[in-house]
Design a protein around this motif. Structure first.
Motif, PDB file in Angstrom:
ATOM      1  N   UNK A 160       0.816  -1.196   0.000  1.00  0.00           N
ATOM      2  CA  UNK A 160       0.000   0.000   0.000  1.00  0.00           C
ATOM      3  C   UNK A 160       0.854   1.252   0.000  1.00  0.00           C
ATOM      4  N   UNK A 161       0.194   2.398  -0.106  1.00  0.00           N
ATOM      5  CA  UNK A 161       0.914   3.671  -0.217  1.00  0.00           C
ATOM      6  C   UNK A 161       0.197   4.763   0.561  1.00  0.00           C
ATOM      7  N   UNK A 162       0.978   5.755   0.979  1.00  0.00           N
ATOM      8  CA  UNK A 162       0.438   6.936   1.638  1.00  0.00           C
ATOM      9  C   UNK A 162       0.925   8.165   0.876  1.00  0.00           C
ATOM     10  N   UNK A 163       0.019   9.146   0.709  1.00  0.00           N
ATOM     11  CA  UNK A 163       0.345  10.347  -0.056  1.00  0.00           C
ATOM     12  C   UNK A 163      -0.017  11.591   0.736  1.00  0.00           C
ATOM     13  N   UNK A 164       0.784  12.631   0.577  1.00  0.00           N
ATOM     14  CA  UNK A 164       0.456  13.952   1.090  1.00  0.00           C
ATOM     15  C   UNK A 164       0.475  14.905  -0.091  1.00  0.00           C
ATOM     16  N   UNK A 165      -0.662  15.535  -0.355  1.00  0.00           N
ATOM     17  CA  UNK A 165      -0.817  16.390  -1.538  1.00  0.00           C
ATOM     18  C   UNK A 165      -0.349  15.676  -2.801  1.00  0.00           C
ATOM     19  N   UNK A 166      -0.755  14.409  -2.908  1.00  0.00           N
ATOM     20  CA  UNK A 166      -0.463  13.569  -4.084  1.00  0.00           C
ATOM     21  C   UNK A 166       1.011  13.203  -4.247  1.00  0.00           C
ATOM     22  N   UNK A 167       1.827  13.476  -3.230  1.00  0.00           N
ATOM     23  CA  UNK A 167       3.234  13.059  -3.245  1.00  0.00           C
ATOM     24  C   UNK A 167       3.395  11.908  -2.258  1.00  0.00           C
ATOM     25  N   UNK A 168       4.030  10.829  -2.710  1.00  0.00           N
ATOM     26  CA  UNK A 168       4.172   9.646  -1.871  1.00  0.00           C
ATOM     27  C   UNK A 168       5.027   9.941  -0.643  1.00  0.00           C
ATOM     28  N   UNK A 169       4.572   9.453   0.519  1.00  0.00           N
ATOM     29  CA  UNK A 169       5.338   9.609   1.760  1.00  0.00           C
ATOM     30  C   UNK A 169       6.385   8.501   1.829  1.00  0.00           C
ATOM     31  N   UNK A 170       7.639   8.897   1.777  1.00  0.00           N
ATOM     32  CA  UNK A 170       8.746   7.929   1.824  1.00  0.00           C
ATOM     33  C   UNK A 170       9.637   8.106   3.050  1.00  0.00           C
ATOM     34  N   UNK A 171       9.574   9.280   3.675  1.00  0.00           N
ATOM     35  CA  UNK A 171      10.434   9.546   4.827  1.00  0.00           C
ATOM     36  C   UNK A 171       9.836  10.678   5.657  1.00  0.00           C
ATOM     37  N   UNK A 172      10.545  11.055   6.698  1.00  0.00           N
ATOM     38  CA  UNK A 172      10.061  12.123   7.573  1.00  0.00           C
ATOM     39  C   UNK A 172      10.233  13.475   6.897  1.00  0.00           C
ATOM     40  N   UNK A 173       9.512  14.473   7.417  1.00  0.00           N
ATOM     41  CA  UNK A 173       9.582  15.816   6.861  1.00  0.00           C
ATOM     42  C   UNK A 173       9.107  16.807   7.907  1.00  0.00           C
ATOM     43  N   UNK A 174       9.673  18.007   7.882  1.00  0.00           N
ATOM     44  CA  UNK A 174       9.193  19.056   8.781  1.00  0.00           C
ATOM     45  C   UNK A 174       7.782  19.499   8.405  1.00  0.00           C
ATOM     46  N   UNK A 175       7.291  19.052   7.245  1.00  0.00           N
ATOM     47  CA  UNK A 175       5.907  19.345   6.864  1.00  0.00           C
ATOM     48  C   UNK A 175       4.917  18.569   7.726  1.00  0.00           C
ATOM     49  N   UNK A 176       5.416  17.557   8.447  1.00  0.00           N
ATOM     50  CA  UNK A 176       4.575  16.763   9.329  1.00  0.00           C
ATOM     51  C   UNK A 176       5.123  16.840  10.751  1.00  0.00           C
ATOM     52  N   UNK A 177       4.490  17.664  11.584  1.00  0.00           N
ATOM     53  CA  UNK A 177       4.899  17.773  12.976  1.00  0.00           C
ATOM     54  C   UNK A 177       4.323  16.630  13.793  1.00  0.00           C
ATOM     55  N   UNK A 178       5.043  16.198  14.821  1.00  0.00           N
ATOM     56  CA  UNK A 178       4.612  15.051  15.632  1.00  0.00           C
ATOM     57  C   UNK A 178       4.692  15.436  17.104  1.00  0.00           C
TER      58      UNK A 178
END
Length: 259
Positions: free
Chosen positions: A71-89
């Motif tokens: 399966x796959x996960x996308x953010x704004x149609x871009x595949x999530x492959x690693x961490x990013x500061x665009x996603x705060x936790x």
């Protein structure tokens, strides 16, 4: 619902996601099975279900801290492959650096990205936004758990994430502090329009905060049902609509648990 002033947010798509891992005892564990979900930009959505149903696993996949078997996960149609500061936790425990002041903890992400100098004026803005004025020079051991979580929120938000992932951040707090921070989360969400995703065991909390509540089954975690929360804000935990919605979600949780 109060109209959002959308500044910086993102839509998320989860397609046919499965996650299997080997636990500490060498057993094969199917954590998630066939997860499909679209999360709208600027939405506040909660995942609720029994312990071990894969809620945190799903959050880690969205964060890019883990990868699915299929399966796959996308953010704004871009595949999530690693961490990013665009996603705060934001974790259940604040996880602040004990040797740094509250102000320096909030600035940590800016320093890691080497953009501190040009953004240092933002620090006071986020201190004020999260109600931490007067605690800037305090150390984590000198403030309450609620204040530490406010600092953790500010540390995540100062990076202007498109998505804020909240992994039971209020679970360890007393009831009064928890309700106070629930109100602060709603205020931050309404001001910023950030897409927010919450993991919680608390049905009241999920209803109070969310546009939608995703109900998950015991392991392997599957989506059993999705409840739309169309209550006006500010919400009243004791009014009839709220309590009826709570009963409905509890029934769905009970049904999910029988699978």
């Amino acid at each position: 619902m109060t109209k959002l002033s959308i500044i910086n947010n993102a839509s998320i798509k989860i397609k046919d996601v499965n996650r299997i891992y080997i636990d500490a005892n060498g057993n094969l564990v199917e954590a998630l099975r066939n997860i499909n979900l679209a999360i709208r930009a600027g939405e506040f959505i909660s995942f609720i279900g029994p312990s071990g149903c894969g809620k945190t696993t799903l959050m880690r996949l969205i964060a890019g801290l883990d990868k699915p078997e299929s399966g796959e996960l996308f953010i704004d149609n871009k595949k999530i492959n690693n961490t990013s500061f665009e996603r705060g936790y934001v974790f259940q425990q604040a996880n602040l650096f004990p040797w740094e002041t509250i102000e320096n903890n909030i600035a940590a992400g800016l320093k890691a990205r080497k953009i501190y100098k040009e953004n240092r004026d933002k620090i006071h803005e986020y201190i004020k936004l999260t109600g931490l004025e007067g605690f800037e020079n305090s150390y984590p051991h000198q403030v309450s758990g609620g204040m530490a979580q406010r600092a953790s929120l500010a540390r995540a938000l100062i990076n202007d994430p498109k998505v804020l992932l909240l992994d039971e951040p209020l679970g360890a707090l007393d009831a009064f502090t928890r309700m106070d921070l629930q109100d602060k989360l709603v205020e931050l969400w309404q001001k910023r329009g950030t897409t927010m995703i919450l993991v919680t065991h608390d049905v009241d909390e999920a209803i109070y905060l969310s546009n939608r509540v995703v109900i998950m089954t015991p392991r392997p975690g599957k989506i059993e049902a999705i409840a739309d929360i169309n209550l006006k804000r500010p919400r009243n935990r004791t009014d009839l609509e709220f309590t009826e919605l709570k009963k409905e979600i509890l029934k769905k949780l009970h049904f999910a648990g029988e699978h």
